[in-house]
Design a protein around this motif. Structure first.
Motif, PDB file in Angstrom:
ATOM      1  N   ALA A 195      10.085  -2.844  -4.157  1.00 14.17           N
ATOM      2  CA  ALA A 195       8.807  -3.043  -4.852  1.00 14.17           C
ATOM      3  C   ALA A 195       8.811  -4.360  -5.630  1.00 14.17           C
ATOM      4  N   ALA A 196       9.949  -4.713  -6.206  1.00 17.69           N
ATOM      5  CA  ALA A 196      10.038  -5.969  -6.955  1.00 17.69           C
ATOM      6  C   ALA A 196       9.880  -7.167  -6.021  1.00 17.69           C
ATOM      7  N   ARG A 197      10.480  -7.082  -4.837  1.00 22.65           N
ATOM      8  CA  ARG A 197      10.343  -8.190  -3.880  1.00 22.65           C
ATOM      9  C   ARG A 197       8.919  -8.288  -3.365  1.00 22.65           C
ATOM     10  N   VAL A 198       8.305  -7.123  -3.101  1.00 21.48           N
ATOM     11  CA  VAL A 198       6.927  -7.110  -2.606  1.00 21.48           C
ATOM     12  C   VAL A 198       5.977  -7.682  -3.655  1.00 21.48           C
ATOM     13  N   ALA A 199       6.200  -7.319  -4.926  1.00 16.32           N
ATOM     14  CA  ALA A 199       5.316  -7.778  -6.001  1.00 16.32           C
ATOM     15  C   ALA A 199       5.331  -9.295  -6.138  1.00 16.32           C
ATOM     16  N   GLU A 200       6.398  -9.934  -5.718  1.00 13.06           N
ATOM     17  CA  GLU A 200       6.450 -11.400  -5.764  1.00 13.06           C
ATOM     18  C   GLU A 200       5.552 -12.026  -4.710  1.00 13.06           C
ATOM     19  N   MET A 201       5.243 -11.243  -3.659  1.00  9.76           N
ATOM     20  CA  MET A 201       4.471 -11.802  -2.546  1.00  9.76           C
ATOM     21  C   MET A 201       3.032 -11.314  -2.480  1.00  9.76           C
ATOM     22  N   ALA A 202       2.775 -10.081  -2.988  1.00 12.72           N
ATOM     23  CA  ALA A 202       1.422  -9.542  -2.851  1.00 12.72           C
ATOM     24  C   ALA A 202       1.180  -8.443  -3.866  1.00 12.72           C
ATOM     25  N   ASP A 203      -0.099  -8.189  -4.119  1.00 15.04           N
ATOM     26  CA  ASP A 203      -0.520  -7.041  -4.922  1.00 15.04           C
ATOM     27  C   ASP A 203      -0.892  -5.925  -3.950  1.00 15.04           C
ATOM     28  N   VAL A 204      -0.149  -4.831  -4.000  1.00 13.68           N
ATOM     29  CA  VAL A 204      -0.404  -3.683  -3.125  1.00 13.68           C
ATOM     30  C   VAL A 204      -0.848  -2.524  -4.000  1.00 13.68           C
ATOM     31  N   GLY A 205      -2.022  -1.966  -3.714  1.00  9.50           N
ATOM     32  CA  GLY A 205      -2.516  -0.880  -4.550  1.00  9.50           C
ATOM     33  C   GLY A 205      -3.681  -0.161  -3.915  1.00  9.50           C
ATOM     34  N   PHE A 206      -4.112   0.891  -4.601  1.00 11.75           N
ATOM     35  CA  PHE A 206      -5.234   1.695  -4.115  1.00 11.75           C
ATOM     36  C   PHE A 206      -6.535   1.206  -4.736  1.00 11.75           C
ATOM     37  N   SER A 225       1.630 -15.129  -2.800  1.00 11.18           N
ATOM     38  CA  SER A 225       2.520 -16.256  -2.554  1.00 11.18           C
ATOM     39  C   SER A 225       2.333 -16.759  -1.139  1.00 11.18           C
ATOM     40  N   GLU A 226       2.614 -18.020  -0.938  1.00 10.07           N
ATOM     41  CA  GLU A 226       2.534 -18.604   0.394  1.00 10.07           C
ATOM     42  C   GLU A 226       3.880 -18.579   1.102  1.00 10.07           C
ATOM     43  N   GLU A 227       4.866 -17.999   0.494  1.00 12.41           N
ATOM     44  CA  GLU A 227       6.202 -17.950   1.081  1.00 12.41           C
ATOM     45  C   GLU A 227       6.573 -16.515   1.441  1.00 12.41           C
ATOM     46  N   ALA A 286      -1.934 -18.448   7.554  1.00  5.73           N
ATOM     47  CA  ALA A 286      -3.139 -17.684   7.238  1.00  5.73           C
ATOM     48  C   ALA A 286      -2.732 -16.364   6.580  1.00  5.73           C
ATOM     49  N   ARG A 287      -3.148 -16.189   5.341  1.00  6.50           N
ATOM     50  CA  ARG A 287      -2.770 -14.990   4.592  1.00  6.50           C
ATOM     51  C   ARG A 287      -4.006 -14.327   3.971  1.00  6.50           C
ATOM     52  N   PRO A 288      -4.872 -13.782   4.794  1.00  9.67           N
ATOM     53  CA  PRO A 288      -6.045 -13.104   4.227  1.00  9.67           C
ATOM     54  C   PRO A 288      -5.651 -11.756   3.620  1.00  9.67           C
ATOM     55  N   ALA A 289      -6.439 -11.339   2.653  1.00 13.13           N
ATOM     56  CA  ALA A 289      -6.234 -10.011   2.079  1.00 13.13           C
ATOM     57  C   ALA A 289      -6.559  -8.957   3.129  1.00 13.13           C
ATOM     58  N   ALA A 290      -5.850  -7.841   3.053  1.00 17.48           N
ATOM     59  CA  ALA A 290      -6.065  -6.760   4.028  1.00 17.48           C
ATOM     60  C   ALA A 290      -6.443  -5.486   3.299  1.00 17.48           C
ATOM     61  N   THR A 291      -7.410  -4.754   3.872  1.00 21.13           N
ATOM     62  CA  THR A 291      -7.826  -3.466   3.317  1.00 21.13           C
ATOM     63  C   THR A 291      -7.855  -2.437   4.428  1.00 21.13           C
TER      64      THR A 291
END
Length: 276
Positions: free
Chosen positions: A166-177, A199-201, A235-240
């Motif tokens: 979760a800590a690694r994911v939080a550095e790259m994206a916001d994942v939530g409901f 993040s772009e990395e 290309a890093r669009p948000a996903a829902t």
């Protein structure tokens, strides 16, 4: 009538009688209390670590202290140290607890953040990595002792892996409901899951989401609803994603005992390892 030296003789006899009376009472004296050596727990007192369902949402665990002695003990401060965490887990409520002979006390402790790194991830041995330190009082004597603590059932490795993922994911994206849409009876409700890059990395893949004992999804296989959200490249669009939500059970007993989050997305950072 006392003769010369008779008074001394009487006194000597009196002392001897008292000594005999005391010796006769010695058999009724309590057995010696087990004592600790070199900071170890007193003989007969053991510790372990566990986690109940009600502890999960609050990120807590419990130190289990069993009093195997013949007397009552008092337990004060309790501390859990483990290399998988960045600090010590300490007692949630500061108090002193009385533990009767043969009884077991569960002390709730607040877990700190995970320590994510090569040293904390290493598990080359099956020996307990947790150490419990307690302040205790037994037979009027106070002390502080430490001992290795095994897990009642394995949970700390999995908890540590989830935390670090979760800590690694939080550095790259916001994942939530997101939004929730109720449904008619017999139909699935809708719950939005969003993944917004920060993040772009790196690369992030959301592979699935697990059901809980209360909530499930249409299309679940072995407790997991498969997802295919891949965030990588330029290309890093948000996903829902819309999740088809259904109740797994509705009995009041299960509802009252569960306070955890609805579900937990399974994500995989650039390491390629799935986290479930």
């Amino acid at each position: 009538m006392l003769r010369p030296g008779g008074l001394k003789t009487a006194r000597a006899l009196g002392v001897a009688l008292v000594a005999m009376m005391l010796a006769g009472c010695a058999a009724d004296a309590p057995a010696p209390v087990p004592t600790a050596a070199d900071g170890a727990l007193p003989q007969g007192i053991t510790v372990a670590v566990t986690q109940l369902r009600s502890d999960v949402a609050e990120r807590q665990a419990q130190v289990q202290i069993r009093n195997g002695t013949d007397g009552t003990i008092r337990i004060g401060a309790v501390r859990l140290d483990d290399p998988r965490f960045a600090g010590s887990a300490t007692r949630v409520i500061e108090r002193t607890s009385t533990v009767a002979a043969g009884a077991t006390l569960n002390v709730r402790v607040q877990l700190p953040d995970a320590a994510c790194g090569s040293d904390s991830d290493a598990s080359a041995t099956n020996a307990p990595r947790s150490t419990v330190t307690v302040d205790y009082e037994i037979d009027g004597r106070a002390g502080t002792a430490s001992a290795p603590a095994a897990e009642v059932f394995p949970f700390l490795d999995a908890l540590h892996a989830r935390d670090c993922a979760a800590a690694r994911v939080a550095e790259m994206a916001d994942v939530g409901f997101g939004a929730f849409t109720p449904s008619a009876a017999g139909q699935p409700a809708e719950l939005q899951l969003s993944v917004v890059p920060r993040s772009e990395e790196g690369a992030l893949e959301v592979t699935g989401i697990r059901e809980t004992n209360l909530l499930s999804f249409i299309g679940v296989d072995a407790g997991l609803l498969a997802l295919d959200i891949d965030i990588a490249g330029d290309a890093r669009p948000a996903a829902t994603v819309t999740l088809p939500l259904v109740p797994a059970r509705c009995d009041p007993h299960a509802v009252q005992r569960t306070s955890a989050a609805p579900s937990s997305p399974s994500t995989s950072p650039s390491t390629g390892r799935q986290v479930r």
